[in-house]
Design a protein around this motif. Sequence first.
Motif, PDB file in Angstrom:
ATOM      1  N   GLY A 165       0.814  -1.206   0.000  1.00  0.00           N
ATOM      2  CA  GLY A 165       0.000   0.000   0.000  1.00  0.00           C
ATOM      3  C   GLY A 165       0.853   1.264   0.000  1.00  0.00           C
ATOM      4  O   GLY A 165       1.808   1.372   0.758  1.00  0.00           O
ATOM      5  N   MET A 166       0.439   2.264  -0.843  1.00  0.00           N
ATOM      6  CA  MET A 166       1.225   3.489  -0.972  1.00  0.00           C
ATOM      7  C   MET A 166       0.357   4.737  -1.090  1.00  0.00           C
ATOM      8  O   MET A 166       0.858   5.810  -1.426  1.00  0.00           O
ATOM      9  CB  MET A 166       2.163   3.385  -2.179  1.00  0.00           C
ATOM     10  N   ASN A 167      -0.934   4.633  -0.815  1.00  0.00           N
ATOM     11  CA  ASN A 167      -1.839   5.782  -0.939  1.00  0.00           C
ATOM     12  C   ASN A 167      -1.967   6.451   0.429  1.00  0.00           C
ATOM     13  O   ASN A 167      -2.701   5.998   1.289  1.00  0.00           O
ATOM     14  CB  ASN A 167      -3.206   5.335  -1.448  1.00  0.00           C
ATOM     15  N   ARG A 168      -1.246   7.554   0.619  1.00  0.00           N
ATOM     16  CA  ARG A 168      -1.239   8.236   1.915  1.00  0.00           C
ATOM     17  C   ARG A 168      -2.561   8.954   2.195  1.00  0.00           C
ATOM     18  O   ARG A 168      -2.821   9.330   3.342  1.00  0.00           O
ATOM     19  CB  ARG A 168      -0.093   9.251   1.963  1.00  0.00           C
ATOM     20  N   ASN A 169      -3.392   9.163   1.171  1.00  0.00           N
ATOM     21  CA  ASN A 169      -4.709   9.770   1.401  1.00  0.00           C
ATOM     22  C   ASN A 169      -5.664   8.807   2.089  1.00  0.00           C
ATOM     23  O   ASN A 169      -6.680   9.226   2.642  1.00  0.00           O
ATOM     24  CB  ASN A 169      -5.321  10.257   0.087  1.00  0.00           C
ATOM     25  N   ILE A 170      -5.370   7.528   2.038  1.00  0.00           N
ATOM     26  CA  ILE A 170      -6.156   6.531   2.759  1.00  0.00           C
ATOM     27  C   ILE A 170      -5.451   6.311   4.090  1.00  0.00           C
ATOM     28  O   ILE A 170      -4.471   5.569   4.186  1.00  0.00           O
ATOM     29  CB  ILE A 170      -6.288   5.230   1.960  1.00  0.00           C
ATOM     30  N   ASP A 171      -5.937   6.992   5.105  1.00  0.00           N
ATOM     31  CA  ASP A 171      -5.250   6.992   6.398  1.00  0.00           C
ATOM     32  C   ASP A 171      -6.116   6.447   7.523  1.00  0.00           C
ATOM     33  O   ASP A 171      -5.822   6.632   8.695  1.00  0.00           O
ATOM     34  CB  ASP A 171      -4.788   8.413   6.749  1.00  0.00           C
ATOM     35  N   GLN A 172      -7.208   5.755   7.163  1.00  0.00           N
ATOM     36  CA  GLN A 172      -8.104   5.188   8.165  1.00  0.00           C
ATOM     37  C   GLN A 172      -8.586   3.827   7.694  1.00  0.00           C
ATOM     38  O   GLN A 172      -8.980   3.665   6.528  1.00  0.00           O
ATOM     39  CB  GLN A 172      -9.302   6.110   8.397  1.00  0.00           C
ATOM     40  N   PHE A 173      -8.552   2.847   8.586  1.00  0.00           N
ATOM     41  CA  PHE A 173      -9.061   1.516   8.280  1.00  0.00           C
ATOM     42  C   PHE A 173     -10.583   1.560   8.245  1.00  0.00           C
ATOM     43  O   PHE A 173     -11.218   2.096   9.153  1.00  0.00           O
ATOM     44  CB  PHE A 173      -8.574   0.521   9.331  1.00  0.00           C
ATOM     45  N   GLY A 216      -1.005   3.415   3.107  1.00  0.00           N
ATOM     46  CA  GLY A 216       0.403   3.394   3.401  1.00  0.00           C
ATOM     47  C   GLY A 216       0.642   2.615   4.679  1.00  0.00           C
ATOM     48  O   GLY A 216      -0.252   2.425   5.501  1.00  0.00           O
ATOM     49  N   ASP A 217       1.856   2.116   4.849  1.00  0.00           N
ATOM     50  CA  ASP A 217       2.233   1.347   6.046  1.00  0.00           C
ATOM     51  C   ASP A 217       1.563  -0.022   6.097  1.00  0.00           C
ATOM     52  O   ASP A 217       1.420  -0.599   7.173  1.00  0.00           O
ATOM     53  CB  ASP A 217       1.885   2.096   7.337  1.00  0.00           C
ATOM     54  N   THR A 218       1.163  -0.567   4.961  1.00  0.00           N
ATOM     55  CA  THR A 218       0.566  -1.903   4.953  1.00  0.00           C
ATOM     56  C   THR A 218       1.127  -2.742   3.814  1.00  0.00           C
ATOM     57  O   THR A 218       1.600  -2.231   2.794  1.00  0.00           O
ATOM     58  CB  THR A 218      -0.974  -1.866   4.796  1.00  0.00           C
ATOM     59  N   VAL A 219       1.039  -4.042   4.017  1.00  0.00           N
ATOM     60  CA  VAL A 219       1.296  -5.031   2.968  1.00  0.00           C
ATOM     61  C   VAL A 219       0.096  -5.955   2.932  1.00  0.00           C
ATOM     62  O   VAL A 219      -0.482  -6.271   3.974  1.00  0.00           O
ATOM     63  CB  VAL A 219       2.583  -5.835   3.272  1.00  0.00           C
TER      64      VAL A 219
END
Length: 361
Positions: free
Chosen positions: A283-291, A302-305
């Motif tokens: 994951g590389m979309n920093r605009n998606i910042d909430q689960f 971002g911060d996920t695989v």
Amino acid sequence: MDPRIREHAQTIVDHSTRVEGGDNVVVSAPAVADDLVTAICELIGERGAYVVTTSSDPRFMRAYLRASEKEEFETPEHQLALFEESDVLINIRAETNATEQSDVDPKTNAAWRRAYKPIQKEALSKRWCLTQYPAKGSAQLAGMSTEAYENFVYDAVSLDWEKQADHQQQMVDLMNDADEVRITSGDETDVTMSIAGNTTINDKGEHNLPGGEVFTAPVKDSVEGEVYFDLPLYRQGREITGVRVTFEDGKVVDYSAERNEEVLDGVFDTDEGARFLGELGIGMNRNIDQFTYNMLFDEKMGDTVHMAVGAAYPETVGDDNEVNESAEHVDMIVDMSEDSVIELDGEVVQRNGTFVFEDDF
């Protein structure tokens, strides 16, 4: 109509699927997304293409599957024929009840997935786009107000996709030059896999909208180790949490879940390919910042695989490697924000969610 709906429609038609005059287009959506469907159909008409719309309300499929109670289904040839005659397929998600199919037997779902596999394969050969309309049920599942969820969705789908693609290409280039990936997170995830000869794809909001990941396929028999998928997922209307999977020679040889493990039973028993990984995504979309319990968004954070058991995308598999075939494709996510590392051929390229090409690495 909210002007953001028209902007969303234009991104789908012009960026994601590139609709042209004479194209045959199928748009599938539940009724709650009628505004987006209307805007899409208007643009399709302006471009001289042809459209068929179908309803994808999960209540209909729930009713059908529960009434059928079959162990095996036949492929619906009439839907296959529709897709064969189509150039573009647009599928819109919009939940009014995210748990609508929670009382369908997982074995029935697995049987349906097997029968649907030829249609899935045909769909993937077209110009296709899967996207999200911000319905109230989706907002509720995400734990957000309707307005907040609308803002979340439109912020995610209206990125500068050219700029996002340039950012992601840095990771694509690193992966395309590598042979082996190792992913470690905490004490429970340590997995290696070969990607030698395979291709990493830059997801820039085309097939998935929003986009925001890079993904490839592991060499089928190369996956070794254990993974703890610490973020939950919704599958067949059920929340699955705390999934642990062990791989040997590429195959799932052991698994468990803290909740709704029986859904995984149905997934892994669908067919032989469902026990192998078909995708590795970062994951590389920093605009998606909430689960949000929506894999279309969550896997891009971002911060996920994420890793998907089941079918591989053929465009990611090199000519000398085997394409994993399955009626399933189930993504599961690892949070990489703490005590986590991605290595390519022994070199660290991401640490605690930060990439080697980012300023604060």
